[in-house]
Design an enzyme around this catalytic site. Structure first.
Site, PDB file in Angstrom:
ATOM      1  CD  GLN A  20      -2.956  -1.085   2.291  1.00  0.00           C
ATOM      2  OE1 GLN A  20      -2.708  -1.709   3.311  1.00  0.00           O
ATOM      3  NE2 GLN A  20      -4.064  -0.385   2.157  1.00  0.00           N
ATOM      4  NE  ARG A  77      -0.130  -4.917  11.812  1.00  0.00           N
ATOM      5  CZ  ARG A  77      -1.186  -5.018  10.998  1.00  0.00           C
ATOM      6  NH1 ARG A  77      -2.073  -4.044  10.918  1.00  0.00           N
ATOM      7  NH2 ARG A  77      -1.373  -6.094  10.270  1.00  0.00           N
ATOM      8  CG  HIS A 123      -1.109  -6.109   5.155  1.00  0.00           C
ATOM      9  ND1 HIS A 123      -1.276  -5.457   6.356  1.00  0.00           N
ATOM     10  CD2 HIS A 123      -2.216  -5.803   4.418  1.00  0.00           C
ATOM     11  CE1 HIS A 123      -2.434  -4.785   6.345  1.00  0.00           C
ATOM     12  NE2 HIS A 123      -3.010  -4.978   5.172  1.00  0.00           N
ATOM     13  CG  ASN A 168      -3.595  -7.395   7.809  1.00  0.00           C
ATOM     14  OD1 ASN A 168      -3.742  -6.855   8.909  1.00  0.00           O
ATOM     15  ND2 ASN A 168      -4.374  -7.101   6.766  1.00  0.00           N
ATOM     16  CD  GLU A 169      -7.878  -6.941   8.010  1.00  0.00           C
ATOM     17  OE1 GLU A 169      -8.173  -6.916   6.805  1.00  0.00           O
ATOM     18  OE2 GLU A 169      -8.138  -5.996   8.778  1.00  0.00           O
ATOM     19  CG  ASN A 309      -6.298  -5.330  11.778  1.00  0.00           C
ATOM     20  OD1 ASN A 309      -5.492  -5.043  12.661  1.00  0.00           O
ATOM     21  ND2 ASN A 309      -5.932  -5.591  10.534  1.00  0.00           N
ATOM     22  CE1 TYR A 311      -9.609  -1.755   9.851  1.00  0.00           C
ATOM     23  CE2 TYR A 311      -9.697   0.616   9.530  1.00  0.00           C
ATOM     24  CZ  TYR A 311      -8.991  -0.560   9.494  1.00  0.00           C
ATOM     25  OH  TYR A 311      -7.678  -0.550   9.107  1.00  0.00           O
ATOM     26  CD  GLU A 380      -5.067  -2.820   9.523  1.00  0.00           C
ATOM     27  OE1 GLU A 380      -6.183  -2.564   9.016  1.00  0.00           O
ATOM     28  OE2 GLU A 380      -4.246  -3.567   8.993  1.00  0.00           O
ATOM     29  CD1 TRP A 430      -5.987   2.029   7.431  1.00  0.00           C
ATOM     30  CD2 TRP A 430      -4.228   0.711   7.882  1.00  0.00           C
ATOM     31  NE1 TRP A 430      -5.435   1.656   6.229  1.00  0.00           N
ATOM     32  CE2 TRP A 430      -4.356   0.842   6.488  1.00  0.00           C
ATOM     33  CE3 TRP A 430      -3.180  -0.065   8.409  1.00  0.00           C
ATOM     34  CZ2 TRP A 430      -3.480   0.210   5.605  1.00  0.00           C
ATOM     35  CZ3 TRP A 430      -2.323  -0.683   7.526  1.00  0.00           C
ATOM     36  CH2 TRP A 430      -2.479  -0.542   6.140  1.00  0.00           C
ATOM     37  CD  GLU A 437      -8.657   1.022   1.765  1.00  0.00           C
ATOM     38  OE1 GLU A 437      -7.519   0.930   2.254  1.00  0.00           O
ATOM     39  OE2 GLU A 437      -9.637   0.466   2.263  1.00  0.00           O
ATOM     40  CD1 TRP A 438      -6.298  -2.782   0.916  1.00  0.00           C
ATOM     41  CD2 TRP A 438      -4.811  -3.845  -0.386  1.00  0.00           C
ATOM     42  NE1 TRP A 438      -5.194  -3.100   1.685  1.00  0.00           N
ATOM     43  CE2 TRP A 438      -4.280  -3.748   0.922  1.00  0.00           C
ATOM     44  CE3 TRP A 438      -4.036  -4.484  -1.372  1.00  0.00           C
ATOM     45  CZ2 TRP A 438      -3.024  -4.247   1.270  1.00  0.00           C
ATOM     46  CZ3 TRP A 438      -2.783  -4.986  -1.031  1.00  0.00           C
ATOM     47  CH2 TRP A 438      -2.294  -4.855   0.265  1.00  0.00           C
TER      48      TRP A 438
HETATM   49  C1  GBH Z   1      -7.967  -3.254   6.686  1.00  0.00           C
HETATM   50  O1  GBH Z   1      -8.979  -4.226   6.608  1.00  0.00           O
HETATM   51  C2  GBH Z   1      -6.737  -3.675   5.936  1.00  0.00           C
HETATM   52  O2  GBH Z   1      -5.901  -4.471   6.769  1.00  0.00           O
HETATM   53  C3  GBH Z   1      -5.958  -2.503   5.395  1.00  0.00           C
HETATM   54  O3  GBH Z   1      -4.962  -2.961   4.529  1.00  0.00           O
HETATM   55  C4  GBH Z   1      -6.906  -1.533   4.726  1.00  0.00           C
HETATM   56  O4  GBH Z   1      -6.267  -0.478   4.095  1.00  0.00           O
HETATM   57  C5  GBH Z   1      -7.858  -1.030   5.776  1.00  0.00           C
HETATM   58  O5  GBH Z   1      -8.585  -2.097   6.275  1.00  0.00           O
HETATM   59  C6  GBH Z   1      -8.896  -0.039   5.267  1.00  0.00           C
HETATM   60  O6  GBH Z   1      -9.764  -0.662   4.387  1.00  0.00           O
HETATM   61  O7  GBH Z   1     -16.432  -5.229   0.817  1.00  0.00           O
HETATM   62  O8  GBH Z   1     -18.424  -5.357   2.158  1.00  0.00           O
HETATM   63  O9  GBH Z   1     -17.154  -7.355   1.699  1.00  0.00           O
HETATM   64  C7  GBH Z   1     -10.178  -3.852   7.236  1.00  0.00           C
HETATM   65  C8  GBH Z   1     -11.196  -4.968   7.284  1.00  0.00           C
HETATM   66  C9  GBH Z   1     -12.640  -6.353   6.131  1.00  0.00           C
HETATM   67  C10 GBH Z   1     -12.653  -4.043   5.650  1.00  0.00           C
HETATM   68  C11 GBH Z   1     -13.385  -6.616   4.861  1.00  0.00           C
HETATM   69  C12 GBH Z   1     -13.379  -4.294   4.369  1.00  0.00           C
HETATM   70  C13 GBH Z   1     -14.831  -5.776   3.186  1.00  0.00           C
HETATM   71  C14 GBH Z   1     -16.275  -5.637   3.381  1.00  0.00           C
HETATM   72  N1  GBH Z   1     -11.836  -5.153   6.019  1.00  0.00           N
HETATM   73  N2  GBH Z   1     -14.178  -5.483   4.476  1.00  0.00           N
HETATM   74  S1  GBH Z   1     -17.129  -5.922   1.908  1.00  0.00           S
END
Ligand code: GBH
Length: 479
Positions: A20, A77, A123, A168-169, A309, A311, A380, A430, A437-438
């Protein structure tokens, strides 16, 4: 209200991940990862971008360390790019000393600046060669052995690092990579998105293999390095807090619990309790792999701390009838509103994220009860802001929404620590800076620091960046 506090040895800082932020995807002999190839495929990334340049952090380690110091970060991290260290990834493939030296220097520079490194080994950026060679994460024998070898190379090269994270995750690698197809390598049963993949089986196989690979790396660390270096190792798991859509309906109450089991306990139960959750076995049958005795011994008890992690939160409504073969939520749906008109939180730029700080406290308590009050590092936590990318820079720098998010979430964590006996000992926001952002590309910003991608990736700390140091200073107990 009683005074909130955090333990005197509590450490806080910021987090990032290699793909990233680093850029320089060909420099010093780095090999391609599955994210390099995924980004080249049409329509996979919202703005058609990739990590080719990202924040240019590979060339700006000095600047990034200065930024961390300026913001008061006690720890950092970050993740290593496996293909910088072993470009093809495998245990019989050559090691790239230049890539390894880059990270050794970075770690030493961090330590010299008084910042504690927390290293994530993987990651999501799996070596592309391993994906092509034997199916990458789908391979139950080869992948764990290759990952364990890579981990050993890193442990050996950086004995000064005391805080290690294997993955990671794993939920995201498994579900988004092999069920939804939204993340690399993009496999799914949805033939509009991919020619290959089986959403009914592959995510569960991948999750299993990640657990075994984690277990193998932990065994090596504990047997070969921990006795001399000290240090700790664990996996990082993601998961939302949940609330029943209708709190008077026992089926919604149960579904809210099941949602956490399918997200978190999928991995945490084998690690802390030695077996997959009964709710998953019931729904998935033998699509969920069974641990061999050797695998179970590797996985059970393999966390030195719980890496969390977190959110957001969701309301959960149970579904009736048989779940679809590709269902990964646990036969339920998630909503932003409850039956009684409750609203989980305000919209952000991320469709899945709405701030709900009380959920943080509740999930910390849920995890602590289920897993015996483990030491927790929040690895995170953070938010995007609706429309942030379209704002003029002056407005972006006044990110009161993010500042408030951090303020509320950190206080919710301190409440869990002070009142609920939760053993939380570290926290990472984070992210240190806006980054790739992927699948959302650069359109969604999560940074406390603005990165100007059009002008040489110059960094400008936002208002939220400067809120955390005084906030933690007011909460962490003085010796
Ligand atoms: C993190 O994941 C990542 O570790 C990090 O790399 C990333 O930048 C950060 O979040 C912010 O996005 O699309 O409705 O299926 C966070 C957990 C779990 C969040 C899966 C997004 C997808 C939901 N993620 N989720 S959906």
């Amino acid at each position: 209200m009683s005074a909130l506090s955090l333990p005197s040895d509590f450490k806080w800082g910021f987090a990032t991940a290699a793909y990233q932020i680093e850029g320089s995807i060909d420099k010093d002999g780095r090999g391609p990862s599955i994210w390099d190839t995924f980004c080249e495929r049409p329509k996979k990334i919202a703005d058609g971008s990739s990590g080719v340049t990202a924040c240019d952090s590979y060339n700006r380690t000095t600047e990034d360390i200065a930024l961390l110091k300026e913001l008061g970060s006690q720890a950092y991290r970050f993740s290593l790019s496996w293909t910088r260290i072993i470009p093809k990834g495998g245990r019989n493939d050559p090691i790239n000393q230049a890539g390894l030296d880059h990270y050794i220097k970075f770690v030493n520079d961090l330590l010299a600046a008084g910042i504690t490194p927390f290293i994530t080994l993987l990651h999501w950026d799996v070596p592309d060669e391993l994906d092509k060679r034997y199916g990458g994460l789908l391979n139950r024998e080869e992948f764990p052995l290759d990952f364990a070898h890579y981990a050993r190379v890193c442990f050996q090269a950086m004995p000064q690092v005391k805080n290690w994270i294997t993955f990671n995750e794993p939920w995201c690698s498994s579900i988004l990579g092999y069920s939804v197809g939204q993340f690399a390598p993009g496999r799914t049963s949805n033939r509009e998105k991919s020619d290959v993949g089986d959403s009914s089986t592959e995510p569960w196989i991948v999750g299993h293999n990640l657990l075994v690979a984690h277990g193998r790396a932990v065994k090596i660390y504990r047997e070969e390095f921990k006795p001399t270096n000290g240090g700790e190792i664990a996996i990082v798991l993601n998961g939302d807090a949940t609330y029943p859509w209708d709190p008077t309906d026992p089926k919604d109450v149960e579904a809210a619990n099941r949602k956490i089991e399918f997200a978190i306990s999928w991995f945490a139960d084998p690690i802390y309790l030695g077996e997959y959750p009964a709710s998953m076995r019931k729904q998935l049958g033998d699509r969920l792999p069974t641990f061999t005795d050797e695998e179970r011994a590797l996985v059970h008890g393999s966390n030195d701390f719980y890496g969390m992690n977190h959110y957001t939160a969701d309301f959960v409504k149970h579904k009736e009838g048989e779940p679809a073969p590709e269902d990964f939520l646990g036969n339920l749906e998630t909503t932003f509103y409850s039956k009684n008109g409750g609203n989980i939180g305000q919209v952000t730029q991320s469709p899945w994220l709405r701030p709900c700080a009380p959920g943080f406290r509740d999930l910390l308590v849920w995890l602590s009860k289920r897993y015996g009050y483990p030491k927790i590092y929040v690895t995170e936590n953070g938010t995007s802001i609706k429309g942030e990318n379209d704002m003029p820079m002056e407005q972006i720098l006044e990110d009161d929404f993010r500042l408030q998010y951090y303020d509320e979430y950190v206080k919710a964590m301190a409440t869990a620590s002070t009142l609920d006996g939760v053993n939380v000992r570290g926290y990472f926001a984070w992210s240190l800076m806006d980054n790739f952002e992927w699948a959302e590309g650069y359109e969604t910003r999560f940074g406390v620091t603005y990165v100007d991608y059009n002008n040489g990736q110059k960094r400008y700390p936002k208002k939220s960046a400067r809120h955390l140091a005084p906030l933690f200073d007011s909460l962490i107990k003085k010796e």
